[in-house]
Design an enzyme around this catalytic site. Structure first.
Site, mmCIF file in Angstrom:
data_model
loop_
_atom_site.group_PDB
_atom_site.id
_atom_site.type_symbol
_atom_site.label_atom_id
_atom_site.label_comp_id
_atom_site.label_asym_id
_atom_site.label_seq_id
_atom_site.Cartn_x
_atom_site.Cartn_y
_atom_site.Cartn_z
ATOM 1 N N TYR A 251 37.332 46.607 33.048
ATOM 2 C CA TYR A 251 37.940 45.888 31.622
ATOM 3 C C TYR A 251 37.355 46.821 30.421
ATOM 4 C CZ TYR A 251 37.410 43.224 27.323
ATOM 5 O OH TYR A 251 37.462 43.529 25.654
ATOM 6 N N TYR B 269 39.778 42.820 38.019
ATOM 7 C CA TYR B 269 38.713 43.299 36.779
ATOM 8 C C TYR B 269 37.500 42.761 36.646
ATOM 9 C CZ TYR B 269 39.434 41.355 32.661
ATOM 10 O OH TYR B 269 40.088 40.102 32.314
ATOM 11 N N CYS B 270 36.529 43.624 36.425
ATOM 12 C CA CYS B 270 35.007 43.404 36.471
ATOM 13 C C CYS B 270 35.068 44.237 34.813
ATOM 14 C CB CYS B 270 34.064 43.367 37.363
ATOM 15 S SG CYS B 270 33.453 45.292 38.250
ATOM 16 N N PHE B 271 34.046 44.250 34.305
ATOM 17 C CA PHE B 271 33.593 44.824 33.635
ATOM 18 C C PHE B 271 33.494 46.950 33.334
ATOM 19 C CE2 PHE B 271 31.013 46.550 29.883
ATOM 20 C CZ PHE B 271 31.344 46.488 28.672
#
Length: 370
Positions: A133, A104-106
């Protein structure tokens, strides 16, 4: 040679089954920059960033000034083939060690999608979190906010474990199946002297871990939950008003421990264990002196002077002989003359039903039989 911009497949897999991730403690690859990870993350996540802090800052500035297309181009320039290879290798190695890992990223957008595609191009298929996230964090916050109603709906009775300072409440908690160690999650012993040598989690990390711990706990279908009698703040972290009121609404079970035993328990936690956390006794002494200063006004001048003299005497004795016996003197003064009056006041001020009281063993036996 023209800059090669990542070409994405249309069917890169995603998931938003956050509950399964929590219950299975699924390993996660967090490709955000280290500064973002430090502000808040998940306990099962490992930070293996797509861009370092400096690269992220440059791309972010470019995005604000020139837009998305220019930012994407700059990102690809900064993370060129030579920089890309070790990052892809790090992700691949993590996947080999954790085949069920997710990424995952933001927001579950460009950064995680790029990492996912690069892995795919290298022969490693991975699923990314839909919404990233931010979506997972929102899921956990929503769950925390639902705890008061979940306790009622599932007929789960909160039981508050009370007792004087040093009575061994944490010892009881660790012997029970239907209990959650809030101080352990907060990484703080819950008093003026309760800070550990290593930092507490951020408020965000505390909330994330609390939500996940409660979700796993409630999945066991308990009929009650035992929580230590805490204030809304444990060191630098805190509970929401609604959550706090829900967990404090239950009956009290009181641990009654003789003073001599309380002194021994406090000696073990606040002297023996605490000193082992510091690189040397001087660092521990500095922390303790700062803690004494924080409560000096509430203690009063005469009492503060006696406690400090007893502490200094014990410290000198330990330095000369290695004995920690004299630490019991200031501990007993602190317990009897500072903490006990505060406890008595709080118990009188907040009239809660006490359903049981007894020794550590008696309380453990009572709560284990419920």
């Amino acid at each position: 040679m023209p800059l090669a911009i990542t070409q994405f497949q249309d069917d890169l897999p995603q998931t938003d089954d956050f509950k399964s991730i929590v219950l299975n403690k699924t390993p996660l690859i967090d490709v955000r920059a280290p500064v973002e990870f430090a502000q808040g993350a998940f306990s099962s996540a490992t930070n293996l960033p797509l861009m370092n802090d400096e690269e992220r800052q440059k791309v972010g500035l470019c995005y604000k000034q020139q837009g998305n297309e220019a930012a994407v181009k700059l990102g690809h320039q900064l993370v060129s083939e030579s920089a890309r290879e070790p990052r892809v290798n790090a992700w691949a190695e993590f996947m080999q060690a954790n085949p069920e890992a997710l990424l995952y990223c933001f927001r579950g957008g460009m950064r995680s999608k790029i990492a996912q595609q690069w892995l795919q191009d290298s022969g490693n298929e991975i699923v990314r979190l839909k919404g990233g996230y931010k979506a997972f964090r929102r899921f956990l916050i929503d769950y925390l906010e639902s705890i008061p109603s979940l306790l009622v709906e599932n007929n789960i009775k909160p039981i508050v474990l009370a007792g004087r300072t040093g009575s061994g409440k944490t010892i009881v908690i660790h012997q029970l199946e239907n209990a959650i160690d809030l101080e352990g999650l907060a990484h703080h012993r819950g008093s003026a002297f309760g800070r550990h040598a290593t930092p507490q989690p951020t408020q965000i990390d505390f909330e994330n871990e609390l939500a996940m711990t409660l979700m796993r706990f409630l999945e066991t279908k308990p009929n009650h939950i035992v929580l230590e009698d805490e204030g809304r703040n444990i060191g630098s972290v805190n509970f929401s008003k609604e959550f706090f009121e829900a967990i404090k609404s239950g009956d009290r079970v009181v641990v009654n421990t003789p003073m001599a035993e309380r002194v021994e328990i406090t000696l073990d936690e606040y002297v023996i264990q605490a000193q082992h956390e510091y690189s040397n006794i001087e660092a521990w002494s500095d922390f303790m002196n700062a803690a004494f200063l924080r409560i000096q006004k509430r203690m009063g001048g005469e009492r503060y002077k006696r406690v400090k003299q007893a502490f200094d005497t014990a410290l000198n004795e330990q330095a000369q002989t290695g004995s920690i016996e004299l630490h019991k003197v200031w501990i007993e003064i602190l317990l009897a003359e500072y903490y006990d009056p505060m406890y008595d006041y709080q118990m009188q001020k907040n009239e809660h039903n006490v359903c049981f009281s007894g020794s550590i063993k008696e309380v453990v036996d009572f709560l284990s039989s419920k």
